[in-house]
Structure formats: structure tokens, C-alpha cells
Design an enzyme around this catalytic site. Sequence first.
Site, PDB file in Angstrom:
ATOM      1  N   LYS A   9      -5.851  37.944  38.263  1.00  0.00           N
ATOM      2  CA  LYS A   9      -5.846  36.885  37.254  1.00  0.00           C
ATOM      3  C   LYS A   9      -7.075  37.011  36.341  1.00  0.00           C
ATOM      4  O   LYS A   9      -8.000  37.778  36.631  1.00  0.00           O
ATOM      5  CB  LYS A   9      -5.822  35.523  37.961  1.00  0.00           C
ATOM      6  CG  LYS A   9      -4.535  35.279  38.767  1.00  0.00           C
ATOM      7  CD  LYS A   9      -4.564  33.917  39.457  1.00  0.00           C
ATOM      8  CE  LYS A   9      -3.306  33.691  40.273  1.00  0.00           C
ATOM      9  NZ  LYS A   9      -3.323  32.372  40.963  1.00  0.00           N
ATOM     10  N   TYR A  49       5.767  31.327  36.578  1.00  0.00           N
ATOM     11  CA  TYR A  49       5.487  30.161  37.425  1.00  0.00           C
ATOM     12  C   TYR A  49       6.537  29.063  37.300  1.00  0.00           C
ATOM     13  O   TYR A  49       6.250  27.913  37.593  1.00  0.00           O
ATOM     14  CB  TYR A  49       4.092  29.609  37.082  1.00  0.00           C
ATOM     15  CG  TYR A  49       2.957  30.423  37.684  1.00  0.00           C
ATOM     16  CD1 TYR A  49       2.838  30.586  39.070  1.00  0.00           C
ATOM     17  CD2 TYR A  49       1.995  31.023  36.872  1.00  0.00           C
ATOM     18  CE1 TYR A  49       1.798  31.324  39.626  1.00  0.00           C
ATOM     19  CE2 TYR A  49       0.942  31.768  37.420  1.00  0.00           C
ATOM     20  CZ  TYR A  49       0.853  31.902  38.798  1.00  0.00           C
ATOM     21  OH  TYR A  49      -0.187  32.630  39.350  1.00  0.00           O
ATOM     22  N   PHE A  57      -0.506  20.517  37.795  1.00  0.00           N
ATOM     23  CA  PHE A  57      -1.428  21.565  37.367  1.00  0.00           C
ATOM     24  C   PHE A  57      -0.744  22.668  36.549  1.00  0.00           C
ATOM     25  O   PHE A  57      -1.394  23.625  36.136  1.00  0.00           O
ATOM     26  CB  PHE A  57      -2.138  22.183  38.589  1.00  0.00           C
ATOM     27  CG  PHE A  57      -1.206  22.728  39.644  1.00  0.00           C
ATOM     28  CD1 PHE A  57      -0.640  23.987  39.516  1.00  0.00           C
ATOM     29  CD2 PHE A  57      -0.894  21.977  40.775  1.00  0.00           C
ATOM     30  CE1 PHE A  57       0.221  24.488  40.480  1.00  0.00           C
ATOM     31  CE2 PHE A  57      -0.025  22.478  41.751  1.00  0.00           C
ATOM     32  CZ  PHE A  57       0.529  23.736  41.595  1.00  0.00           C
ATOM     33  N   ARG A  85       0.073  39.303  51.128  1.00  0.00           N
ATOM     34  CA  ARG A  85      -0.229  37.870  51.183  1.00  0.00           C
ATOM     35  C   ARG A  85      -1.350  37.600  52.198  1.00  0.00           C
ATOM     36  O   ARG A  85      -2.214  36.760  51.972  1.00  0.00           O
ATOM     37  CB  ARG A  85       1.022  37.062  51.551  1.00  0.00           C
ATOM     38  CG  ARG A  85       2.110  37.092  50.493  1.00  0.00           C
ATOM     39  CD  ARG A  85       1.864  36.131  49.370  1.00  0.00           C
ATOM     40  NE  ARG A  85       1.949  34.740  49.769  1.00  0.00           N
ATOM     41  CZ  ARG A  85       1.910  33.716  48.913  1.00  0.00           C
ATOM     42  NH1 ARG A  85       1.777  33.932  47.602  1.00  0.00           N
ATOM     43  NH2 ARG A  85       1.974  32.488  49.335  1.00  0.00           N
ATOM     44  N   THR A  91      -3.826  29.928  49.469  1.00  0.00           N
ATOM     45  CA  THR A  91      -3.876  29.564  48.046  1.00  0.00           C
ATOM     46  C   THR A  91      -5.224  28.952  47.668  1.00  0.00           C
ATOM     47  O   THR A  91      -5.816  29.301  46.639  1.00  0.00           O
ATOM     48  CB  THR A  91      -2.736  28.565  47.732  1.00  0.00           C
ATOM     49  OG1 THR A  91      -1.499  29.166  48.105  1.00  0.00           O
ATOM     50  CG2 THR A  91      -2.708  28.191  46.263  1.00  0.00           C
ATOM     51  N   ARG A 102      -9.312  36.032  48.546  1.00  0.00           N
ATOM     52  CA  ARG A 102      -9.699  34.676  48.109  1.00  0.00           C
ATOM     53  C   ARG A 102     -10.807  34.107  48.992  1.00  0.00           C
ATOM     54  O   ARG A 102     -11.694  33.397  48.507  1.00  0.00           O
ATOM     55  CB  ARG A 102      -8.471  33.758  48.129  1.00  0.00           C
ATOM     56  CG  ARG A 102      -7.482  34.057  46.992  1.00  0.00           C
ATOM     57  CD  ARG A 102      -6.168  33.351  47.215  1.00  0.00           C
ATOM     58  NE  ARG A 102      -5.249  33.480  46.098  1.00  0.00           N
ATOM     59  CZ  ARG A 102      -3.957  33.154  46.143  1.00  0.00           C
ATOM     60  NH1 ARG A 102      -3.442  32.675  47.266  1.00  0.00           N
ATOM     61  NH2 ARG A 102      -3.186  33.292  45.081  1.00  0.00           N
ATOM     62  N   ASN A 112      -8.321  31.311  41.697  1.00  0.00           N
ATOM     63  CA  ASN A 112      -8.219  31.998  42.997  1.00  0.00           C
ATOM     64  C   ASN A 112      -7.944  33.502  42.877  1.00  0.00           C
ATOM     65  O   ASN A 112      -7.426  34.124  43.797  1.00  0.00           O
ATOM     66  CB  ASN A 112      -7.244  31.274  43.931  1.00  0.00           C
ATOM     67  CG  ASN A 112      -5.816  31.289  43.415  1.00  0.00           C
ATOM     68  OD1 ASN A 112      -5.534  31.898  42.392  1.00  0.00           O
ATOM     69  ND2 ASN A 112      -4.922  30.631  44.125  1.00  0.00           N
ATOM     70  N   HIS A 115      -2.777  36.987  42.304  1.00  0.00           N
ATOM     71  CA  HIS A 115      -1.427  36.550  42.664  1.00  0.00           C
ATOM     72  C   HIS A 115      -0.741  37.646  43.469  1.00  0.00           C
ATOM     73  O   HIS A 115      -0.909  38.828  43.168  1.00  0.00           O
ATOM     74  CB  HIS A 115      -0.601  36.286  41.402  1.00  0.00           C
ATOM     75  CG  HIS A 115       0.879  36.183  41.683  1.00  0.00           C
ATOM     76  ND1 HIS A 115       1.471  35.026  42.112  1.00  0.00           N
ATOM     77  CD2 HIS A 115       1.866  37.120  41.653  1.00  0.00           C
ATOM     78  CE1 HIS A 115       2.768  35.242  42.322  1.00  0.00           C
ATOM     79  NE2 HIS A 115       3.040  36.515  42.046  1.00  0.00           N
ATOM     80  N   GLU A 126       9.864  39.173  40.173  1.00  0.00           N
ATOM     81  CA  GLU A 126       8.599  39.275  39.434  1.00  0.00           C
ATOM     82  C   GLU A 126       8.392  40.690  38.875  1.00  0.00           C
ATOM     83  O   GLU A 126       7.928  40.844  37.744  1.00  0.00           O
ATOM     84  CB  GLU A 126       7.440  38.840  40.339  1.00  0.00           C
ATOM     85  CG  GLU A 126       7.512  37.341  40.647  1.00  0.00           C
ATOM     86  CD  GLU A 126       6.441  36.844  41.608  1.00  0.00           C
ATOM     87  OE1 GLU A 126       5.720  37.664  42.213  1.00  0.00           O
ATOM     88  OE2 GLU A 126       6.341  35.607  41.773  1.00  0.00           O
TER      89      GLU A 126
HETATM   90  P1  DAT Z   1       0.031  31.194  45.678  1.00  0.00           P
HETATM   91  O1  DAT Z   1      -0.664  31.754  44.445  1.00  0.00           O
HETATM   92  O2  DAT Z   1      -0.862  31.273  46.898  1.00  0.00           O
HETATM   93  O3  DAT Z   1       1.393  31.806  45.895  1.00  0.00           O
HETATM   94  P2  DAT Z   1       1.416  28.824  44.705  1.00  0.00           P
HETATM   95  O4  DAT Z   1       2.555  29.719  44.378  1.00  0.00           O
HETATM   96  O5  DAT Z   1       1.678  27.598  45.510  1.00  0.00           O
HETATM   97  O6  DAT Z   1       0.241  29.632  45.453  1.00  0.00           O
HETATM   98  O7  DAT Z   1       0.698  28.342  43.359  1.00  0.00           O
HETATM   99  C1  DAT Z   1       0.542  29.247  42.295  1.00  0.00           C
HETATM  100  C2  DAT Z   1      -0.825  29.044  41.694  1.00  0.00           C
HETATM  101  O8  DAT Z   1      -0.929  27.723  41.175  1.00  0.00           O
HETATM  102  C3  DAT Z   1      -1.982  29.161  42.683  1.00  0.00           C
HETATM  103  O9  DAT Z   1      -2.356  30.502  42.922  1.00  0.00           O
HETATM  104  C4  DAT Z   1      -3.050  28.387  41.991  1.00  0.00           C
HETATM  105  C5  DAT Z   1      -2.278  27.281  41.317  1.00  0.00           C
HETATM  106  N1  DAT Z   1      -2.294  26.076  42.140  1.00  0.00           N
HETATM  107  C6  DAT Z   1      -1.583  25.853  43.265  1.00  0.00           C
HETATM  108  N2  DAT Z   1      -1.853  24.641  43.788  1.00  0.00           N
HETATM  109  C7  DAT Z   1      -2.767  24.082  42.951  1.00  0.00           C
HETATM  110  C8  DAT Z   1      -3.462  22.844  42.922  1.00  0.00           C
HETATM  111  N3  DAT Z   1      -3.262  21.922  43.868  1.00  0.00           N
HETATM  112  N4  DAT Z   1      -4.336  22.632  41.920  1.00  0.00           N
HETATM  113  C9  DAT Z   1      -4.538  23.557  40.957  1.00  0.00           C
HETATM  114  N5  DAT Z   1      -3.912  24.745  40.913  1.00  0.00           N
HETATM  115  C10 DAT Z   1      -3.042  25.009  41.900  1.00  0.00           C
HETATM  116 MG    MG Z   2       3.137  31.644  44.786  1.00  0.00          MG
END
Ligand code: DAT
Ligand code: MG
Length: 149
Positions: A9, A49, A57, A85, A91, A102, A112, A115, A126
Site C-alpha cells: 500500500k 474493496y 472507513f 495471510r 488486519t 504488520r 497497515n 494487502h 483480484e
Molecule cells: P485485511 O486487509 O486484513 O484483509 P479487511 O479486508 O477487513 O482486512 O479490510 C481491508 C482494509 O480496510 C484493511 O487492510 C484496512 C482497512 N480497515 C479495516 N478495518 C478498518 C477499521 N476498523 N478502521 C479503518 N480501516 C480499516
Molecule cells: Mg481483506
Amino acid sequence: MERTFIMIKPDGVQRQLIGEIVGRFEKKGFKLVAMKVMTVSQELAEKHYEALNDKPFFSGLVKFICSSPVVAMVWEGDSVVSTSRQMIGATDPHAAAPGTIRGDYGVSVGRNIIHGSDAIETAKREIALWFKEEEVNEWHATLNPWLYE
Ligand code: DAT
Ligand code: MG
């Protein structure tokens, strides 16, 4: 062989973690089959996303992903989706174990670093979203007999 989509990212690029992150995947034994530095359009970020588009968010996340270049990659290997992963970690970097990307480099869920696709089907979606077929390279790694029985 299984493939996954990995994206460093904007924060990972700005923090000069590209080499560190790519090195971890290489040293693990995974094979890099596609890689590009790119500035992400709002349309692509929203599609990537889309499952999160009802989250509070979401707009901040899309804005962040488009704010500076990312490194988009496809890595190949046995169980690469789930193992990646695990290498990436939880996350929220506060919850991510030390030794994960992370866990070692992040301090905030909205920054973080990286991805990784969460399932084989997601990875297929993807990879097709981020890469043209001809950008993904089929190549034979001479190390294979030393990595796989
Ligand atoms: P991951 O990236 O671990 O697959 P995810 O798919 O649930 O997690 O979410 C995608 C991204 O969205 C994550 O990397 C960061 C952001 N994100 C997730 N939860 C969040 C939150 N509570 N506040 C802010 N950003 C968040
Ligand atoms: Mg995800």
C-alpha cells in the site's frame, strides 16, 4: 499452482519497505509472476474493496489507496493464499504478531502496509482486476526441486 494478489500500500512504498517485503516472499520460497508500480484510480480502488463499501472507513480507505503509488504483485506457490495471510498478520497491526509484516512495521489499522487476498476465489478475482493476462508470467523456477518434494 496457487496464486495470490499482494499489494504494498502507499504507506509501505513511502516508508521504503518494498525491498523488505518482496524479500520476505522471495525467501519464503514463493515465485513472483507479476509486479508493477502504479497509481491507483478511484474506480479500481472502489472495485477492489467493494465488499467493504458500507463500512464507515470505506471512503478514507479508497482515498488512502489512491494517495500515492502502490506495488501490485502476483505470487505463486503451494498454499500461497493462506500462508501469505499468515506472513502479513492480523488486519490491525496492534493485534498482529511480531514476525508478521504488520506486526513488525505497522501501528495503525488504516496504515497497515500491505494487502493480501483472503481466499483462493478472492485471489482469482483480484488478480483479474489488477492484471491483464499477458502481464502474469508463466516461468519455470530452477529452485523448484529444492522447494518441493
Ligand atoms: P485485511 O486487509 O486484513 O484483509 P479487511 O479486508 O477487513 O482486512 O479490510 C481491508 C482494509 O480496510 C484493511 O487492510 C484496512 C482497512 N480497515 C479495516 N478495518 C478498518 C477499521 N476498523 N478502521 C479503518 N480501516 C480499516
Ligand atoms: Mg481483506
